[in-house]
Design a protein around this motif. Structure first.
Motif, short mmCIF file in Angstrom:
data_model
loop_
_atom_site.label_atom_id
_atom_site.label_comp_id
_atom_site.label_asym_id
_atom_site.label_seq_id
_atom_site.Cartn_x
_atom_site.Cartn_y
_atom_site.Cartn_z
N UNK A 4 -14.62 33.14 -0.53
CA UNK A 4 -14.70 34.38 -1.37
C UNK A 4 -14.26 33.80 -2.75
N UNK A 5 -13.05 32.93 -2.83
CA UNK A 5 -12.42 32.60 -4.15
C UNK A 5 -13.57 31.99 -4.93
N UNK A 6 -14.15 31.09 -4.19
CA UNK A 6 -15.13 30.21 -5.08
C UNK A 6 -16.55 30.97 -5.45
N UNK A 7 -16.77 31.91 -4.73
CA UNK A 7 -17.81 32.87 -5.10
C UNK A 7 -17.69 33.50 -6.11
N UNK A 8 -16.42 34.27 -6.44
CA UNK A 8 -15.93 35.10 -7.19
C UNK A 8 -15.95 34.13 -8.76
N UNK A 9 -15.29 32.93 -8.47
CA UNK A 9 -15.31 32.21 -9.90
C UNK A 9 -16.60 31.82 -10.26
N UNK A 10 -17.58 31.40 -9.23
CA UNK A 10 -18.88 31.04 -9.78
C UNK A 10 -19.61 32.11 -10.49
N UNK A 11 -19.39 33.47 -10.11
CA UNK A 11 -20.07 34.82 -10.40
C UNK A 11 -19.71 35.11 -12.01
#
Length: 311
Positions: free
Chosen positions: A297-304
């Motif tokens: 989740x954390x990396x997904x948010x950062x990428x988005x």
């Protein structure tokens, strides 16, 4: 002796701090009384103190880490008596490093205190002190959500924040219906510093620690990622305040055109309570149902968010 706005009662050991408070109040058009400024060499010290107390409209009882001095104890007793007899306003002032009124000054517990926190570089404390002295409520931008860098100098923005620090999320709301924390004059190379507010009924203001990141969302949009600058929680009549800096805010000028929060988060929060919600909590069911891995989740948010910046 001409009438003055506030008597600064203090321990002589705290003189350097009191001098700074004196200077700031003067800049604000307030007339304070300070012994070393008002008592002429050769004057009877005790007589001049009594005369000053009688002329006081307000008393600021400044309490440092050395607590009350002997003269200050007598001044405080006199002012507490005058508060009953003549409605003289008493303002306990907690100097840097003092968290609460000490037992030696228990008589001041009945009066609303002004707390400076860690340093005197605290704009909202001076605003509250001015309000207490003058009785006129000033504009308090730190009390409303659109604060524009109130005290600390803004730092260089962290373009590549550590996504593993994203541990919390909070819904924010501007009472006027506009965007909360829509900071003015933000430059892309600066990280705006402001105070994040929780209402008195909200929970979790003390959960994030210094360095932790929190997502702020409102009107179904993700609008900020903020980093907590310290562990201090300041309690006010209206709620709680924490110093944060924005490590991410939308570059897009029209926030209404931002994607729905579900696209950025991978789920849609089912609350609007203003509480702190911890992604690690087993009770955060809407998050748990959408994500089995906090790291993913954390990396997904950062990428988005990076994708959004590149639009």
């Amino acid at each position: 002796m001409s009438e003055f706005d506030v008597f600064l009662a203090h321990n002589s050991l705290d003189k350097p701090l009191i001098q700074k408070i004196y200077d700031e109040l003067q800049k604000r058009g307030i007339k304070p009384w300070l012994d070393e400024v008002e008592i002429c060499p050769g004057d009877n010290f005790q007589f001049m103190i009594r005369k000053a107390i009688k002329a006081a409209r307000t008393a600021a009882i400044c309490i440092g880490q050395n607590e009350l001095g002997k003269w200050q104890e007598l001044e405080t007793q006199t002012f507490v008596s005058l508060a009953v007899q003549q409605s003289v306003r008493i303002i306990p002032v907690l100097l840097p490093g003092v968290e609460k009124i000490p037992e030696s000054a228990f008589a001041l517990d009945n009066f609303h205190a002004v707390k400076f926190g860690e340093t005197l570089n605290n704009q909202q404390a001076f605003d509250l002190l001015e309000w207490g002295i003058t009785g006129k409520k000033p504009e308090l931008p730190w009390k409303i959500s659109g604060l524009e860098d109130p005290s600390p100098e803004p730092e260089k923005i962290c373009q590549e924040f550590d996504p593993t620090k994203i541990l919390f999320i909070k819904n924010v709301k501007d009472p006027s219906g506009c965007w909360a924390y829509r900071l003015k004059g933000v430059r892309e190379d600066k990280a705006p510093v402001f105070e994040l507010m929780w209402r008195s009924s909200a929970h979790g203001s003390g959960s994030p620690k210094a360095g932790d990141l929190m997502i702020l969302h409102q009107q179904a949009k993700v609008t900020h990622v903020v980093e907590f600058l310290d562990d201090e929680v300041r309690k006010m009549d209206f709620g709680f305040l924490r110093w944060v800096k924005a490590v991410w805010i939308p570059r897009q000028q029209d926030w209404y055109q931002l994607p729905h929060q579900k696209e950025i988060l991978g789920f849609s929060p089912k609350y609007s309570d203003g509480n702190t919600h911890d992604f690690r909590s087993p009770n955060f069911s809407t998050f748990r149902n959408a994500w089995t891995s906090l790291s993913d989740f954390q990396h997904y948010v950062a990428d988005e968010l990076k994708k959004l910046d590149n639009i």
